[in-house]
Design a protein around this motif. Structure first.
Motif, PDB file in Angstrom:
ATOM      1  N   MET A 245       0.838  -1.197   0.000  1.00 12.39           N
ATOM      2  CA  MET A 245       0.000   0.000   0.000  1.00 12.39           C
ATOM      3  C   MET A 245       0.878   1.253   0.000  1.00 12.39           C
ATOM      4  N   VAL A 246       0.356   2.320  -0.563  1.00 14.13           N
ATOM      5  CA  VAL A 246       1.133   3.555  -0.638  1.00 14.13           C
ATOM      6  C   VAL A 246       1.129   4.267   0.709  1.00 14.13           C
ATOM      7  N   ASP A 247       2.078   5.145   0.888  1.00 15.33           N
ATOM      8  CA  ASP A 247       2.140   6.037   2.036  1.00 15.33           C
ATOM      9  C   ASP A 247       1.347   7.281   1.663  1.00 15.33           C
ATOM     10  N   TRP A 248       0.152   7.451   2.275  1.00 17.58           N
ATOM     11  CA  TRP A 248      -0.715   8.556   1.865  1.00 17.58           C
ATOM     12  C   TRP A 248      -0.155   9.867   2.405  1.00 17.58           C
TER      13      TRP A 248
ATOM     14  N   GLN B 117       2.151  13.747   1.092  1.00 16.03           N
ATOM     15  CA  GLN B 117       2.658  14.585   0.012  1.00 16.03           C
ATOM     16  C   GLN B 117       4.123  14.279  -0.288  1.00 16.03           C
ATOM     17  N   ASN B 118       4.823  13.716   0.682  1.00 13.70           N
ATOM     18  CA  ASN B 118       6.244  13.398   0.514  1.00 13.70           C
ATOM     19  C   ASN B 118       6.527  11.980   0.987  1.00 13.70           C
ATOM     20  N   PRO B 119       6.083  10.984   0.229  1.00 17.14           N
ATOM     21  CA  PRO B 119       6.292   9.591   0.648  1.00 17.14           C
ATOM     22  C   PRO B 119       7.782   9.266   0.767  1.00 17.14           C
TER      23      PRO B 119
ATOM     24  N   ASN C 153       5.060  -3.456 -11.439  1.00 17.84           N
ATOM     25  CA  ASN C 153       5.724  -4.288 -12.453  1.00 17.84           C
ATOM     26  C   ASN C 153       7.240  -4.146 -12.382  1.00 17.84           C
ATOM     27  N   GLY C 154       7.767  -4.012 -11.156  1.00 21.29           N
ATOM     28  CA  GLY C 154       9.205  -3.892 -10.964  1.00 21.29           C
ATOM     29  C   GLY C 154       9.769  -2.513 -11.240  1.00 21.29           C
ATOM     30  N   VAL C 155       8.909  -1.531 -11.511  1.00 18.09           N
ATOM     31  CA  VAL C 155       9.327  -0.170 -11.847  1.00 18.09           C
ATOM     32  C   VAL C 155       8.974   0.763 -10.692  1.00 18.09           C
ATOM     33  N   ALA C 156       9.946   1.566 -10.250  1.00 19.05           N
ATOM     34  CA  ALA C 156       9.707   2.529  -9.180  1.00 19.05           C
ATOM     35  C   ALA C 156       9.045   3.775  -9.757  1.00 19.05           C
ATOM     36  N   LEU C 157       7.898   4.158  -9.186  1.00 19.21           N
ATOM     37  CA  LEU C 157       7.132   5.302  -9.663  1.00 19.21           C
ATOM     38  C   LEU C 157       7.001   6.356  -8.561  1.00 19.21           C
ATOM     39  N   GLU C 158       7.397   7.568  -8.889  1.00 16.97           N
ATOM     40  CA  GLU C 158       7.213   8.696  -7.992  1.00 16.97           C
ATOM     41  C   GLU C 158       5.727   8.985  -7.837  1.00 16.97           C
TER      42      GLU C 158
ATOM     43  N   SER D 282      -7.765  19.185  -4.104  1.00 13.67           N
ATOM     44  CA  SER D 282      -8.278  18.440  -2.963  1.00 13.67           C
ATOM     45  C   SER D 282      -9.100  19.334  -2.041  1.00 13.67           C
ATOM     46  N   VAL D 283      -8.589  20.534  -1.777  1.00 13.45           N
ATOM     47  CA  VAL D 283      -9.318  21.477  -0.924  1.00 13.45           C
ATOM     48  C   VAL D 283     -10.642  21.875  -1.573  1.00 13.45           C
ATOM     49  N   GLN D 284     -10.617  22.135  -2.886  1.00 11.55           N
ATOM     50  CA  GLN D 284     -11.820  22.593  -3.605  1.00 11.55           C
ATOM     51  C   GLN D 284     -12.918  21.535  -3.605  1.00 11.55           C
ATOM     52  N   THR D 285     -12.521  20.268  -3.751  1.00 13.28           N
ATOM     53  CA  THR D 285     -13.508  19.195  -3.912  1.00 13.28           C
ATOM     54  C   THR D 285     -13.785  18.414  -2.628  1.00 13.28           C
ATOM     55  N   GLY D 286     -12.853  18.469  -1.668  1.00 11.16           N
ATOM     56  CA  GLY D 286     -12.972  17.651  -0.472  1.00 11.16           C
ATOM     57  C   GLY D 286     -12.583  16.201  -0.698  1.00 11.16           C
ATOM     58  N   LEU D 287     -12.028  15.902  -1.868  1.00  8.20           N
ATOM     59  CA  LEU D 287     -11.640  14.539  -2.216  1.00  8.20           C
ATOM     60  C   LEU D 287     -10.134  14.347  -2.059  1.00  8.20           C
ATOM     61  N   GLY D 288      -9.739  13.088  -1.947  1.00  9.96           N
ATOM     62  CA  GLY D 288      -8.320  12.787  -1.981  1.00  9.96           C
ATOM     63  C   GLY D 288      -7.793  12.934  -3.388  1.00  9.96           C
ATOM     64  N   VAL D 289      -6.505  13.185  -3.511  1.00 10.81           N
ATOM     65  CA  VAL D 289      -5.868  13.315  -4.822  1.00 10.81           C
ATOM     66  C   VAL D 289      -4.570  12.509  -4.811  1.00 10.81           C
ATOM     67  N   LEU D 290      -4.393  11.687  -5.819  1.00 13.37           N
ATOM     68  CA  LEU D 290      -3.157  10.926  -6.011  1.00 13.37           C
ATOM     69  C   LEU D 290      -2.576  11.295  -7.362  1.00 13.37           C
ATOM     70  N   ALA D 291      -1.340  11.778  -7.381  1.00  9.57           N
ATOM     71  CA  ALA D 291      -0.621  12.054  -8.627  1.00  9.57           C
ATOM     72  C   ALA D 291       0.594  11.144  -8.680  1.00  9.57           C
ATOM     73  N   TYR D 292       0.886  10.596  -9.852  1.00 11.40           N
ATOM     74  CA  TYR D 292       2.117   9.808  -9.989  1.00 11.40           C
ATOM     75  C   TYR D 292       2.778  10.132 -11.320  1.00 11.40           C
ATOM     76  N   SER D 293       4.095   9.919 -11.350  1.00 12.77           N
ATOM     77  CA  SER D 293       4.869  10.132 -12.576  1.00 12.77           C
ATOM     78  C   SER D 293       5.027   8.801 -13.290  1.00 12.77           C
ATOM     79  N   ARG D 294       4.630   8.751 -14.539  1.00 14.38           N
ATOM     80  CA  ARG D 294       4.792   7.530 -15.307  1.00 14.38           C
ATOM     81  C   ARG D 294       6.278   7.213 -15.518  1.00 14.38           C
ATOM     82  N   GLN D 295       6.564   5.975 -15.836  1.00 21.84           N
ATOM     83  CA  GLN D 295       7.945   5.583 -16.075  1.00 21.84           C
ATOM     84  C   GLN D 295       8.560   6.478 -17.138  1.00 21.84           C
TER      85      GLN D 295
END
Length: 272
Positions: A1-4, A6-8, A15-20, A55-68
């Motif tokens: 599981m991810v570390d929820w 802003q700075n994990p 698939n063996g690839v590290a993703l920011e 996230s503040v505007q919607t009240g929802l969580g937001v997850l962003a990741y950088s593709r390989q």
């Protein structure tokens, strides 16, 4: 599981690839999540402060990741396959959602990321996906967009663009070539994934700049013509990045769309 966070402390591994990645607002156990899918030269950092404001505007969580190949994620082998967006949607995105513990989500993609979001929603049966926000999506190539990418290639070769990209990308050469060389490959001229629109069954919000230098409103008309689901459009006075160039109008449209989805989710169904 991810570390929820802003700075994990560590990247996620798919698939063996590290993703920011970076997370904002409530975790998936407390609220639906907006998944941000960046553009062809984007990454987590290049969303700037938009994820937190979203996230503040919607009240929802937001997850962003950088593709390989982008941001601080692992580099990618070049050349990229011409179906790289389909591969990202089918082979990577579902694992990102699994690792993040996503329960209900909205896929919010910009440019190539919007195409990836649409491909996923139109190709994978995933009931966690409740809506799509497509910002400047591409479903087929257009001459004006390819010409703009050719100009970007010249800029990369003759200016300090590579050095500027290095502030955000671990491998700026790979990030640029993986995008530019694929789009300008002669075999890519006939690329067309518009058929995925026929199979999308969740509400769509489309955000597009009238002055988008990479795609015309024909991309939006393709969605409106083919979609069997509700489609809202916000055509704004900006270019290719409405969330940066017209942030208030973009956030207003996105906020209204998300609020409406939440109301639908929360509505009680009364038996006839």
């Amino acid at each position: 599981m991810v570390d929820w966070s802003q700075n994990p402390a560590e990247p996620m591994t798919v698939n063996g690839v590290a993703l920011e990645y970076a997370c904002y607002g409530p975790p998936p156990s407390e609220a639906p999540t907006i998944i941000l899918l960046h553009e062809g030269l984007g990454c987590v950092g290049l969303w700037r402060d938009f994820p937190e404001i979203l996230s503040v505007q919607t009240g929802l969580g937001v997850l962003a990741y950088s593709r390989q190949g982008y941001g601080q994620s692992d580099p990618v082998d070049l050349p990229r396959p011409l179906d790289f967006m389909t591969r990202e949607a089918i082979d990577v995105l579902p694992h990102v959602l699994d690792q993040a513990g996503i329960r209900r989500c909205i896929l919010f993609g910009h440019s190539d990321g919007a195409t990836i979001a649409a491909i996923y929603a139109g190709s994978v049966e995933d009931h966690r996906v409740r809506g799509l926000i497509l910002e400047a999506p591409h479903f087929f190539t257009e001459e004006m967009g390819l010409a703009e990418i050719a100009r970007a290639r010249e800029t990369f070769a003759t200016t300090d663009l590579k050095e500027k990209m290095a502030k955000y990308h671990r491998d700026p050469e790979g990030a640029f070539r993986g995008w530019c060389d694929t789009w300008l490959d002669p075999g890519f001229e006939d690329w067309n994934v518009a058929d995925v629109i026929d199979y999308i069954r969740v509400p769509i919000l489309v955000v597009q700049g009238r002055g988008d230098q990479y795609g015309t409103l024909a991309q939006i008309e393709e969605i409106e013509t083919r979609a069997y689901c509700p489609v809202d459009t916000a055509i704004l006075d900006c270019k290719h990045a409405p969330h940066l160039e017209a942030p208030k109008e973009t956030l207003d449209a996105v906020g209204e769309y998300c609020a409406r989805l939440l109301r639908i989710e929360a509505a009680e169904v009364v038996p006839a």
